[in-house]
Write a protein that holds these residues in place. Structure first.
Motif, PDB file in Angstrom:
ATOM      1  N   TRP A   1      -0.788  -0.985   1.258  1.00 59.66           N
ATOM      2  CA  TRP A   1      -0.663  -2.316   0.670  1.00 59.66           C
ATOM      3  C   TRP A   1       0.771  -2.803   0.824  1.00 59.66           C
ATOM      4  O   TRP A   1       1.701  -2.014   1.003  1.00 59.66           O
ATOM      5  CB  TRP A   1      -1.084  -2.317  -0.800  1.00 59.66           C
ATOM      6  CG  TRP A   1      -0.242  -1.492  -1.713  1.00 59.66           C
ATOM      7  CD1 TRP A   1       0.821  -1.903  -2.459  1.00 59.66           C
ATOM      8  CD2 TRP A   1      -0.402  -0.084  -2.016  1.00 59.66           C
ATOM      9  NE1 TRP A   1       1.334  -0.861  -3.195  1.00 59.66           N
ATOM     10  CE2 TRP A   1       0.608   0.269  -2.951  1.00 59.66           C
ATOM     11  CE3 TRP A   1      -1.299   0.903  -1.582  1.00 59.66           C
ATOM     12  CZ2 TRP A   1       0.735   1.557  -3.440  1.00 59.66           C
ATOM     13  CZ3 TRP A   1      -1.164   2.190  -2.080  1.00 59.66           C
ATOM     14  CH2 TRP A   1      -0.158   2.508  -2.997  1.00 59.66           C
ATOM     15  N   ALA A   2       0.928  -4.117   0.785  1.00 60.27           N
ATOM     16  CA  ALA A   2       2.244  -4.721   0.955  1.00 60.27           C
ATOM     17  C   ALA A   2       2.976  -4.755  -0.374  1.00 60.27           C
ATOM     18  O   ALA A   2       2.400  -5.097  -1.413  1.00 60.27           O
ATOM     19  CB  ALA A   2       2.108  -6.138   1.507  1.00 60.27           C
ATOM     20  N   GLY A   3       4.245  -4.409  -0.340  1.00 58.94           N
ATOM     21  CA  GLY A   3       5.096  -4.441  -1.527  1.00 58.94           C
ATOM     22  C   GLY A   3       6.412  -5.111  -1.224  1.00 58.94           C
ATOM     23  O   GLY A   3       6.703  -5.459  -0.081  1.00 58.94           O
ATOM     24  N   ARG A   4       7.227  -5.282  -2.237  1.00 59.07           N
ATOM     25  CA  ARG A   4       8.502  -5.968  -2.044  1.00 59.07           C
ATOM     26  C   ARG A   4       9.461  -5.166  -1.173  1.00 59.07           C
ATOM     27  O   ARG A   4      10.319  -5.733  -0.503  1.00 59.07           O
ATOM     28  CB  ARG A   4       9.155  -6.244  -3.407  1.00 59.07           C
ATOM     29  CG  ARG A   4       8.460  -7.318  -4.221  1.00 59.07           C
ATOM     30  CD  ARG A   4       9.121  -7.505  -5.564  1.00 59.07           C
ATOM     31  NE  ARG A   4       9.037  -6.302  -6.369  1.00 59.07           N
ATOM     32  CZ  ARG A   4       9.611  -6.169  -7.568  1.00 59.07           C
ATOM     33  NH1 ARG A   4      10.336  -7.150  -8.064  1.00 59.07           N
ATOM     34  NH2 ARG A   4       9.466  -5.050  -8.252  1.00 59.07           N
ATOM     35  N   ARG A   5       9.363  -3.848  -1.179  1.00 64.07           N
ATOM     36  CA  ARG A   5      10.279  -3.009  -0.401  1.00 64.07           C
ATOM     37  C   ARG A   5       9.716  -2.596   0.945  1.00 64.07           C
ATOM     38  O   ARG A   5      10.361  -1.887   1.700  1.00 64.07           O
ATOM     39  CB  ARG A   5      10.644  -1.761  -1.219  1.00 64.07           C
ATOM     40  CG  ARG A   5      11.434  -2.052  -2.481  1.00 64.07           C
ATOM     41  CD  ARG A   5      11.908  -0.747  -3.094  1.00 64.07           C
ATOM     42  NE  ARG A   5      10.788   0.087  -3.491  1.00 64.07           N
ATOM     43  CZ  ARG A   5      10.779   1.420  -3.471  1.00 64.07           C
ATOM     44  NH1 ARG A   5      11.825   2.073  -3.020  1.00 64.07           N
ATOM     45  NH2 ARG A   5       9.723   2.102  -3.872  1.00 64.07           N
ATOM     46  N   GLY A   6       8.519  -3.071   1.279  1.00 58.92           N
ATOM     47  CA  GLY A   6       7.899  -2.678   2.531  1.00 58.92           C
ATOM     48  C   GLY A   6       6.453  -2.297   2.297  1.00 58.92           C
ATOM     49  O   GLY A   6       5.904  -2.511   1.210  1.00 58.92           O
ATOM     50  N   GLN A   7       5.813  -1.739   3.317  1.00 59.09           N
ATOM     51  CA  GLN A   7       4.431  -1.321   3.173  1.00 59.09           C
ATOM     52  C   GLN A   7       4.354   0.008   2.429  1.00 59.09           C
ATOM     53  O   GLN A   7       5.028   0.963   2.787  1.00 59.09           O
ATOM     54  CB  GLN A   7       3.755  -1.177   4.537  1.00 59.09           C
ATOM     55  CG  GLN A   7       2.325  -0.657   4.421  1.00 59.09           C
ATOM     56  CD  GLN A   7       1.607  -0.604   5.739  1.00 59.09           C
ATOM     57  OE1 GLN A   7       0.983  -1.551   6.167  1.00 59.09           O
ATOM     58  NE2 GLN A   7       1.705   0.544   6.413  1.00 59.09           N
ATOM     59  N   SER A   8       3.524   0.057   1.403  1.00 57.31           N
ATOM     60  CA  SER A   8       3.300   1.296   0.663  1.00 57.31           C
ATOM     61  C   SER A   8       2.038   1.962   1.179  1.00 57.31           C
ATOM     62  O   SER A   8       1.081   1.289   1.587  1.00 57.31           O
ATOM     63  CB  SER A   8       3.171   1.019  -0.834  1.00 57.31           C
ATOM     64  OG  SER A   8       4.375   0.522  -1.368  1.00 57.31           O
ATOM     65  N   ARG A   9       2.053   3.284   1.129  1.00 52.89           N
ATOM     66  CA  ARG A   9       0.928   4.053   1.651  1.00 52.89           C
ATOM     67  C   ARG A   9       0.738   5.288   0.781  1.00 52.89           C
ATOM     68  O   ARG A   9       1.719   5.919   0.360  1.00 52.89           O
ATOM     69  CB  ARG A   9       1.204   4.461   3.097  1.00 52.89           C
ATOM     70  CG  ARG A   9       0.135   5.346   3.743  1.00 52.89           C
ATOM     71  CD  ARG A   9       0.608   5.815   5.108  1.00 52.89           C
ATOM     72  NE  ARG A   9      -0.355   6.695   5.741  1.00 52.89           N
ATOM     73  CZ  ARG A   9      -1.329   6.289   6.535  1.00 52.89           C
ATOM     74  NH1 ARG A   9      -1.440   5.007   6.807  1.00 52.89           N
ATOM     75  NH2 ARG A   9      -2.170   7.155   7.068  1.00 52.89           N
ATOM     76  N   GLN A  10      -0.520   5.644   0.509  1.00 48.94           N
ATOM     77  CA  GLN A  10      -0.805   6.841  -0.270  1.00 48.94           C
ATOM     78  C   GLN A  10      -2.106   7.456   0.222  1.00 48.94           C
ATOM     79  O   GLN A  10      -3.053   6.753   0.599  1.00 48.94           O
ATOM     80  CB  GLN A  10      -0.913   6.523  -1.771  1.00 48.94           C
ATOM     81  CG  GLN A  10      -1.002   7.767  -2.652  1.00 48.94           C
ATOM     82  CD  GLN A  10      -0.841   7.453  -4.130  1.00 48.94           C
ATOM     83  OE1 GLN A  10      -0.882   6.287  -4.541  1.00 48.94           O
ATOM     84  NE2 GLN A  10      -0.662   8.475  -4.940  1.00 48.94           N
TER      85      GLN A  10
END
Length: 243
Positions: A79-88
């Motif tokens: 998902w897109a976040g303020r600091r970049g793409q997050s991944r889990q």
């Protein structure tokens, strides 16, 4: 309001703050088995619910889903976040059958924020020496007795980023989707030696060649030099009017 786990137990603790919120758009990635092409499929979906220990997404539809979707399936959520793409990374705990079918996902890794600067790609040129990596599970399909006997491949750089590279390779080599590779090349007088994995293959305008995208494995020993090369190339492009 208390939520329930798939087993019906009360759960009142909130979702981790770094998770996406209700109805937010996300992407799920699933590694397909070889019988269905062996590729990683990336499908958009949305968050249906979230609480500590469980992220629920609307069940995405894709070719082959009836054959691979079952409890225990490994799934990555991006998902897109303020600091970049997050991944889990998650495991599918349960397929929830209701008006909107959903996947109940249990986390099995920490959240990784993939900084956008790692994916700034700039043109590059030069030869690349590709060799196979010991322990590559896909190598056994070629030669189970001695996978390291696979011959080195001479590739050409097409572009570079801090996190990976696009290459042109001859058609018919062992370099294909999912393979682990070691890249050795010269970058402005500095030798780069880096392992990675082929994450994408594309047809080339040259009929006897194939374009492949390699994602570098962490840690990237030459990350600082790669970052400097990308930044300097971007500056030269802007000065020349090429943005």
């Amino acid at each position: 309001m208390a939520r329930r786990t798939p087993a019906g137990a009360e759960l009142t603790r909130p979702a981790p703050a770094h998770w996406p919120g209700l109805n937010e758009r996300v992407w799920v990635e699933v590694q397909m088995p070889d019988a269905f092409g062996g590729e990683v499929v990336r499908i958009p979906t949305r968050i249906e619910d979230a609480h500590e220990g469980s992220l629920v997404v609307a069940a995405p539809s894709f070719r082959g889903d009836l054959h691979v979707v079952a409890p225990g399936l490994a799934v990555a959520v991006c998902w897109a976040g303020r600091r970049g793409q997050s991944r889990q990374e998650f495991l599918l705990a349960e397929v929830v059958r209701r008006r909107v079918p959903a996947w109940d996902l249990a986390p099995c890794s920490d959240v990784v924020v993939e900084q956008r600067r790692r994916y700034a790609r700039v043109p590059a040129s030069g030869g690349v020496h590709l060799t196979c990596v010991h322990g590559d599970p896909l190598a056994a399909e070629t030669d189970p007795d001695d996978p390291l006997e696979e011959p080195a491949v001479q590739a050409r750089l097409l572009d570079l980023s801090e996190g990976g590279s696009a290459l042109s390779v001859p058609v018919g080599t062992w370099v294909r989707l999912g393979r682990l590779v070691r890249l050795s090349f010269d970058l402005e007088g500095f030798g780069v030696d880096q392992e990675g994995q082929v994450v994408r293959t594309l047809d080339s305008l040259e009929t006897d060649r194939l374009e492949v995208v390699v994602a570098f494995a962490e840690p990237v020993a030459a990350a600082d030099r790669l970052r400097r090369y990308v930044m300097q190339t971007q500056i030269r492009q802007r000065r020349g009017g090429d943005r």
